[in-house]
Design an enzyme around this catalytic site. Structure first.
Site, PDB file in Angstrom:
ATOM      1  CG  ASP A   4      25.112  50.127  37.493  1.00 10.08           C
ATOM      2  OD1 ASP A   4      26.185  49.818  38.060  1.00 10.08           O
ATOM      3  OD2 ASP A   4      24.959  50.099  36.263  1.00 10.08           O
TER       4      ASP A   4
ATOM      5  CG  HIS B 102      31.593  43.278  32.716  1.00 11.85           C
ATOM      6  ND1 HIS B 102      30.459  43.124  31.960  1.00 11.85           N
ATOM      7  CD2 HIS B 102      32.161  44.438  32.311  1.00 11.85           C
ATOM      8  CE1 HIS B 102      30.353  44.133  31.119  1.00 11.85           C
ATOM      9  NE2 HIS B 102      31.369  44.954  31.316  1.00 11.85           N
TER      10      HIS B 102
HETATM   11  C1  GLA Z   1      26.885  48.166  33.792  1.00 20.24           C
HETATM   12  C2  GLA Z   1      25.716  47.351  34.340  1.00 20.24           C
HETATM   13  C3  GLA Z   1      26.063  46.742  35.704  1.00 20.24           C
HETATM   14  C4  GLA Z   1      27.396  46.006  35.666  1.00 20.24           C
HETATM   15  C5  GLA Z   1      28.465  46.866  35.007  1.00 20.24           C
HETATM   16  C6  GLA Z   1      29.743  46.111  34.818  1.00 20.24           C
HETATM   17  O1  GLA Z   1      27.107  49.287  34.579  1.00 20.24           O
HETATM   18  O2  GLA Z   1      24.573  48.160  34.479  1.00 20.24           O
HETATM   19  O3  GLA Z   1      25.026  45.890  36.121  1.00 20.24           O
HETATM   20  O4  GLA Z   1      27.274  44.766  35.031  1.00 20.24           O
HETATM   21  O5  GLA Z   1      28.062  47.367  33.751  1.00 20.24           O
HETATM   22  O6  GLA Z   1      30.291  45.772  36.037  1.00 20.24           O
END
Ligand code: GLA
Length: 375
Positions: free
Chosen positions: A166, A32
Site C-alpha cells: 500500500d 496477501h
Molecule cells: C492490506 C495490507 C497490505 C497487503 C494487503 C493484502 O492492505 O496493508 O500490505 O498485505 O492487505 O494484499
C-alpha cells in the site's frame, strides 16, 4: 494557492512551508503476497490525502484534520513513542517517529480517500506526510526507502503488521498504469492499464462491511506463511513451487497447506495477469481475477459474505471478473465491467445486498492515477 494551504492558514494563521498529497489504491491482483516476497499489481486511485506542514521553533507537534473539524491536537515531541495511545493521528506521529524528525511541526490533513473502505486511506496518510517531510527537511530518501519507513511506522508505531504494497503504490504509482511491484526488492514496472479505450470500466464496490477479524485475522494468515517458510527452510513463499508444496504436504497442517497454496498460485496469477494486460486480453485478466477471489475465499479464507455477494452479483450481471481487494474481512471488491453494463451491474449488486439484508454498498470508479507529489 491550493486549498490545503488555505485550510492551513485558517487553522494556524500563517502559510505552510510545504504541501503534499498521496493517493489510496486498489489492487488489480496479487493479494496477501506482499509479505511473502511476492509480486503485486495495484494502481493508485484518484482520491488523495493532502497535507500541509510548517516547521516551528518549539518541540510540539500540532495536528489537525479537516475531517475532525480542524480541532488541533498538541503532542510533545518527547512523548512520541509507539506506546502512546491515540487515534488516526498515530499514523502521522508514526511517520514523524520513523523519519526521525526532531523539530516542532504544525500539520493539517485533508483525507479524501474513503475511510474504512479498504482503499488504503492509512497508507495515503503516511505517504503524504512522508513525502512532505522528506522534502521539507531535505532528507533525500528515495521512494523505496520512504515506503519502508512508512511501513515501519505502521508495523512498529501503529502496531499493524501490514506488508509493503500500500505504501509503495501510494508513493510510486504512475498515471495510466498499474504498478508491478516486486515486494522482495521494491523494483517496479509500469504496466499500461487502459480499460476505457477497450470499452471497460473497473468498478470499485465498497461493501461497507467491517468484520472483527481485520487485525487478528491478518496477523494469523501472515503467521501461517512464516510457519511454512520455517518448516521448509526456505527464504519466502516466493521460493516455493506447487510441486514442492505437494511433495511436502504431509509435513504441514491442512490449514498451512491451503494458505501456502494461495501464496504460490497468487504469485503465478500476477505474472499471468501482466502477460494478459500486455496483450490487452481482458477476458483472460477477468478469469485470473476470478481465480484470485476463489483462492482468497477458499484457501486463504479472508473474504466475507458481503464481499462474496458483491463478487457473485457482479459476475452474474456479466462482469469479466470480480474479486475482493486488500486485507479482506470487509472493505471493497473490484469488478471489471463493460462500460455499457456499469449501471445495470450496480443495480444487480444493490439488489443482491438488499435481498441478503446487508447495508447498501457504495460504488466508486477510478482510472490509474499518479502517486504522491509535492503540491
Ligand atoms: C492490506 C495490507 C497490505 C497487503 C494487503 C493484502 O492492505 O496493508 O500490505 O498485505 O492487505 O494484499
Amino acid at each position: 494557492m491550493n486549498s490545503i494551504s488555505t485550510l492551513f492558514e485558517k487553522t494556524y494563521g500563517h502559510s505552510p512551508d510545504i504541501c503534499a498529497s498521496a493517493p489510496g489504491r486498489v489492487n488489480l491482483i496479487g493479494e496477501h503476497i506482499d509479505y511473502s516476497e511476492g509480486f503485486v499489481l495495484p494502481f493508485a486511485i484518484n482520491d488523495c490525502t493532502e497535507v500541509a506542514i510548517a516547521r516551528t521553533n518549539d518541540t510540539v507537534i500540532k495536528i489537525a484534520s479537516v475531517q475532525r473539524k480542524s480541532e488541533v491536537l498538541s503532542i510533545a515531541l518527547s512523548d512520541i513513542s509507539p506506546a502512546l495511545t491515540g487515534d488516526w493521528e498515530r499514523y502521522v506521529l508514526g511517520v514523524i517517529w520513523s523519519l526521525g524528525i526532531t523539530s516542532g511541526l504544525e500539520i493539517i490533513v485533508d483525507g479524501k480517500v474513503p475511510l474504512g473502505a479498504g482503499l488504503s486511506s492509512s497508507a495515503a496518510l503516511e505517504a503524504s506526510v512522508a513525502t512532505a517531510l522528506n522534502s521539507l527537511f531535505s532528507l533525500g530518501h528515495d521512494l523505496p526507502t520512504l515506503a519502508r519507513l512508512c511501513q515501519r511506522a505502521e508495523n512498529v508505531y501503529v502496531g499493524m503488521p501490514c506488508g509493503i504494497m500500500d505504501q509503495s503504490v501510494s508513493l510510486m504509482a504512475n498515471k495510466g498504469s498499474a504498478l508491478l511491484l516486486d515486494c522482495r526488492d521494491l523494483t517496479t514496472r509500469n504496466i499500461a492499464f487502459d480499460v476505457a479505450s477497450h470499452g471497460l470500466e473497473l468498478l470499485i464496490i465498497d461493501t461497507q462491511a467491517h468484520h472483527e477479524l481485520v487485525d487478528g485475522g491478518y496477523a494469523e494468515r501472515r503467521a501461517s506463511c512464516d510457519e511454512v517458510v520455517a518448516q521448509f527452510n526456505i527464504i519466502s513463499m516466493r521460493h516455493l513451487t506447487m510441486a514442492q508444496l505437494d511433495s511436502k504436504k504431509a509435513e504441514i497442517s491442512p490449514t498451512q497447506y491451503i494458505r501456502a497454496r494461495h501464496a504460490v498460485t497468487e504469485i503465478a496469477r500476477v505474472m499471468d495477469a501482466v502477460v494478459a494486460l500486455e496483450k490487452s486480453d481482458f477476458a483472460e485478466l477477468g478469469k485470473l481475477i476470478n481465480a484470485s477471489h476463489a483462492s482468497l475465499r477458499d484457501d486463504y479464507t479472508v473474504s466475507c459474505p458481503e464481499l462474496d455477494c458483491a463478487v457473485d452479483a457482479a459476475i452474474a450481471a456479466g462482469a469479466l471478473g470480480a474479486r475482493m481487494v486488500g486485507g479482506g474481512f470487509g472493505g471493497s471488491a473490484i469488478a471489471l465491467v463493460k462500460a455499457e453494463n456499469v449501471a445495470d451491474t450496480k443495480i444487480e449488486i444493490q439488489r443482491a445486498f438488499e435481498k441478503a439484508g446487508y447495508k447498501a454498498p457504495r460504488f466508486f470508479t477510478s482510472l490509474p492515477s499518479q502517486g504522491a507529489r509535492i503540491l
